[in-house]
Design a protein around this motif. Structure first.
Motif, PDB file in Angstrom:
ATOM      1  N   ASP A 108      26.076  40.116  34.776  1.00  0.00           N
ATOM      2  CA  ASP A 108      27.042  39.548  35.735  1.00  0.00           C
ATOM      3  C   ASP A 108      28.021  38.623  35.019  1.00  0.00           C
ATOM      4  OD1 ASP A 108      26.031  40.874  37.871  1.00  0.00           O
ATOM      5  OD2 ASP A 108      24.917  39.177  38.710  1.00  0.00           O
ATOM      6  N   ASN A 111      30.343  40.669  32.795  1.00  0.00           N
ATOM      7  CA  ASN A 111      31.274  41.365  33.676  1.00  0.00           C
ATOM      8  C   ASN A 111      32.389  40.429  34.134  1.00  0.00           C
ATOM      9  OD1 ASN A 111      31.908  42.201  36.725  1.00  0.00           O
ATOM     10  ND2 ASN A 111      31.398  44.014  35.543  1.00  0.00           N
ATOM     11  N   ASP A 112      31.996  39.232  34.494  1.00  0.00           N
ATOM     12  CA  ASP A 112      32.986  38.247  34.933  1.00  0.00           C
ATOM     13  C   ASP A 112      33.881  37.829  33.764  1.00  0.00           C
ATOM     14  OD1 ASP A 112      33.937  36.432  37.084  1.00  0.00           O
ATOM     15  OD2 ASP A 112      33.377  34.931  35.599  1.00  0.00           O
ATOM     16  N   LEU A 114      34.718  39.638  31.227  1.00  0.00           N
ATOM     17  CA  LEU A 114      35.670  40.723  30.990  1.00  0.00           C
ATOM     18  C   LEU A 114      36.807  40.677  32.005  1.00  0.00           C
ATOM     19  CD1 LEU A 114      33.336  43.741  30.169  1.00  0.00           C
ATOM     20  CD2 LEU A 114      34.942  42.625  28.647  1.00  0.00           C
ATOM     21  N   GLY A 115      36.474  40.243  33.216  1.00  0.00           N
ATOM     22  CA  GLY A 115      37.510  40.119  34.238  1.00  0.00           C
ATOM     23  C   GLY A 115      38.511  39.043  33.892  1.00  0.00           C
ATOM     24  N   ARG A 116      37.998  37.950  33.326  1.00  0.00           N
ATOM     25  CA  ARG A 116      38.887  36.831  33.000  1.00  0.00           C
ATOM     26  C   ARG A 116      39.581  37.026  31.653  1.00  0.00           C
ATOM     27  NH1 ARG A 116      35.682  32.462  32.261  1.00  0.00           N
ATOM     28  NH2 ARG A 116      33.773  33.604  32.603  1.00  0.00           N
TER      29      ARG A 116
ATOM     30  N   LEU B  23      37.559  32.366  41.541  1.00  0.00           N
ATOM     31  CA  LEU B  23      37.044  33.722  41.296  1.00  0.00           C
ATOM     32  C   LEU B  23      36.040  33.761  40.154  1.00  0.00           C
ATOM     33  CD1 LEU B  23      40.255  35.938  41.627  1.00  0.00           C
ATOM     34  CD2 LEU B  23      38.350  35.808  43.203  1.00  0.00           C
ATOM     35  N   LYS B  24      35.893  32.644  39.458  1.00  0.00           N
ATOM     36  CA  LYS B  24      34.980  32.631  38.305  1.00  0.00           C
ATOM     37  C   LYS B  24      33.562  32.993  38.758  1.00  0.00           C
ATOM     38  CE  LYS B  24      33.494  30.068  34.324  1.00  0.00           C
ATOM     39  NZ  LYS B  24      33.336  28.813  33.638  1.00  0.00           N
ATOM     40  N   GLY B  25      32.993  33.959  38.075  1.00  0.00           N
ATOM     41  CA  GLY B  25      31.626  34.369  38.371  1.00  0.00           C
ATOM     42  C   GLY B  25      31.516  35.515  39.353  1.00  0.00           C
ATOM     43  N   THR B  26      32.677  36.000  39.856  1.00  0.00           N
ATOM     44  CA  THR B  26      32.618  37.045  40.881  1.00  0.00           C
ATOM     45  C   THR B  26      32.675  38.454  40.310  1.00  0.00           C
ATOM     46  OG1 THR B  26      35.006  36.912  41.153  1.00  0.00           O
ATOM     47  CG2 THR B  26      33.674  35.580  42.643  1.00  0.00           C
ATOM     48  N   GLY B  27      32.959  38.569  39.026  1.00  0.00           N
ATOM     49  CA  GLY B  27      32.941  39.899  38.407  1.00  0.00           C
ATOM     50  C   GLY B  27      34.308  40.406  38.021  1.00  0.00           C
ATOM     51  N   GLU B  28      34.258  41.431  37.191  1.00  0.00           N
ATOM     52  CA  GLU B  28      35.473  41.975  36.582  1.00  0.00           C
ATOM     53  C   GLU B  28      36.445  42.554  37.614  1.00  0.00           C
ATOM     54  OE1 GLU B  28      34.590  45.113  33.876  1.00  0.00           O
ATOM     55  OE2 GLU B  28      36.643  45.292  33.179  1.00  0.00           O
ATOM     56  N   HIS B  31      38.687  40.063  39.430  1.00  0.00           N
ATOM     57  CA  HIS B  31      39.741  39.534  38.550  1.00  0.00           C
ATOM     58  C   HIS B  31      40.853  40.573  38.381  1.00  0.00           C
ATOM     59  CE1 HIS B  31      37.819  35.788  37.343  1.00  0.00           C
ATOM     60  NE2 HIS B  31      36.688  36.452  37.261  1.00  0.00           N
ATOM     61  N   ALA B  32      40.432  41.844  38.255  1.00  0.00           N
ATOM     62  CA  ALA B  32      41.428  42.915  38.100  1.00  0.00           C
ATOM     63  C   ALA B  32      42.280  43.033  39.368  1.00  0.00           C
ATOM     64  CB  ALA B  32      40.715  44.232  37.798  1.00  0.00           C
TER      65      ALA B  32
END
Lengths: 176, 232
Positions: A108, A111-112, A114-116, B23-28, B31-32
């Motif tokens: 998790d 994954n997060d 990579l999102g940031r 949004l931190k911690g919510t997943g890729e 963020h996309a």
């Protein structure tokens, strides 16, 4: 107390053998035996202390290797970079690799991450231009300018990306 | 007017920047989705400004284009302005659609992040499904949806099964496949009220609350209006 130099704190039994030489043979043998036993214990103690300190290192090594191995197996991110970013954010501190769901928690967080930081993702190979595409280019080429008719045929997401890339600059008379 | 528009855009920019932190911690995926949202919303006012600048240039005769034979300069300029305005409106409308679509995607992603994940062990899942069949025994049609919603929050493992393909299949078996979206929304609403969960679920709950608090869709409307007003 004076008759018992071993029990007398003022007498140092290790101060030399002069005192020991004055004792009876039985006493000398007993003391040598005790000294030998003491030496063995000291040696054992040193070995154990060394092993204990190594054991402490092993736990952290196992933890580090477990995390690295999992990141490597995931294959979605460079393990070293991911480790660096997660460490910087203190997101590895509370990972307990002996816990049942530690991989889910780590996944998790990766994954997060990579999102940031999408730049951490492995870059896909550059597409090769087919021989038939010629010089007309495609939407991926900033030099290609699109018309209103093109925009009408495109999805909203494609239009947003194309605008960002400057494909509508001519259409809107936009100068960069 | 321009200053007011700038203020509205700046305020919305700040709100969205603050929302991004949540949004931190919510997943890729979230963020996309947020990046797509920002890409479209940031472009909106730019289109209006770019087109307005071009139109002003045409009006002032600075575009250096000449009218075709038989067309007066005024008519040529009017056609150019009409063309630019139409082009800009087309792009603005597409960007508006992209913005709302990204906001929907972001909200859906946050909903999904709140949902519990089913067990990885098939034996465990079979056991939970068996328990659920007893819980829902006898319920049919709308009564079953009601019972499914009521069951949400009672047991995380049951929640995970109800919100997986198993729950979907239960609805389909009653001929209510089209109720899946409503059921999911109702489930998310209930789960939002519950404290705890995994790190990701907690982050997603907080982010979803921030999403509504920030009035993201209202911000998109503001960007859209700003783009249209700048165009004039």
């Amino acid at each position: 107390m004076a008759d018992d130099p071993i029990g007398d704190p003022s007498v140092d039994p290790t101060a030399g053998d002069s005192w020991l030489g004055q004792q009876s043979a039985e006493v000398q043998q007993a003391i040598r035996s005790l000294r030998s036993e003491n030496a063995k214990h000291r040696t054992t103690n040193k070995v154990l202390q060394s092993q204990i300190s190594k054991l402490g290192d092993s736990a952290s090594t196992i933890r580090k290797l477990s995390i690295d191995n999992h990141l490597l197996q995931k294959g979605t991110v460079d393990p070293k970079l991911a480790r660096f970013y997660l460490s910087e954010e203190g997101q590895l501190d509370d990972i307990d690799v002996s816990a049942e769901d530690w991989t889910t928690l780590l996944d998790d967080r990766v994954n997060d991450l990579l999102g940031r930081h999408p730049e951490l993702k492995g870059k896909a190979p550059m597409p090769t231009r087919s021989s038939t595409s010629g010089s007309t280019g495609g939407p991926g080429q900033p030099s290609m300018q699109l018309s209103r008719a093109d925009a009408q045929m495109m999805t909203p997401e494609q239009v947003a990306a194309a605008f960002q890339s400057g494909h509508f600059d001519n259409l809107l008379g936009r100068k960069r | 007017m321009a200053d007011e528009l700038t203020d509205v855009i700046t305020q919305s920019d700040n709100v969205l920047a603050e929302f991004e932190q949540s949004l931190k911690g919510t997943g890729e995926q979230s963020h996309a989705a947020f990046r797509s949202l920002r890409q479209a919303t940031m472009a909106l006012p730019s289109v209006g400004t770019a087109a307005a600048t071009s139109i002003a240039r045409v009006k002032q005769g600075q575009d250096a284009s000449l009218p075709p034979e038989g067309v007066t300069l005024e008519a040529h300029r009017a056609a150019q302005i009409q063309q630019l305005t139409g082009d800009a409106h087309t792009i603005i409308e597409k960007l508006r659609q992209a913005s709302y679509s990204a906001a929907d995607a972001l909200e859906n992603t946050l909903h999904d992040a709140i949902l519990p994940t089913p067990s990885k062990e098939s034996g465990e899942r079979m056991l939970r499904r068996d328990e659920l069949s007893r819980v829902l025994a006898g319920a049919k049609g709308q009564a079953m949806i009601g019972k499914m919603v009521d069951t949400i929050g009672a047991n995380p493992s049951w929640d995970a099964e109800l919100l997986s393909d198993h729950g979907r299949a239960l609805l389909a078996s009653e001929g209510m496949s089209n109720e899946w979206g409503n059921f999911k929304r109702a489930a998310v609403g209930k789960l939002m009220q519950q404290a705890g969960g995994t790190e990701r679920q907690v982050a997603a709950k907080s982010a979803l609350a921030a999403f509504h608090r920030s009035n993201v869709r209202g911000r998109i409307t503001a960007y859209h209006q700003a783009a249209r007003m700048r165009l004039g």
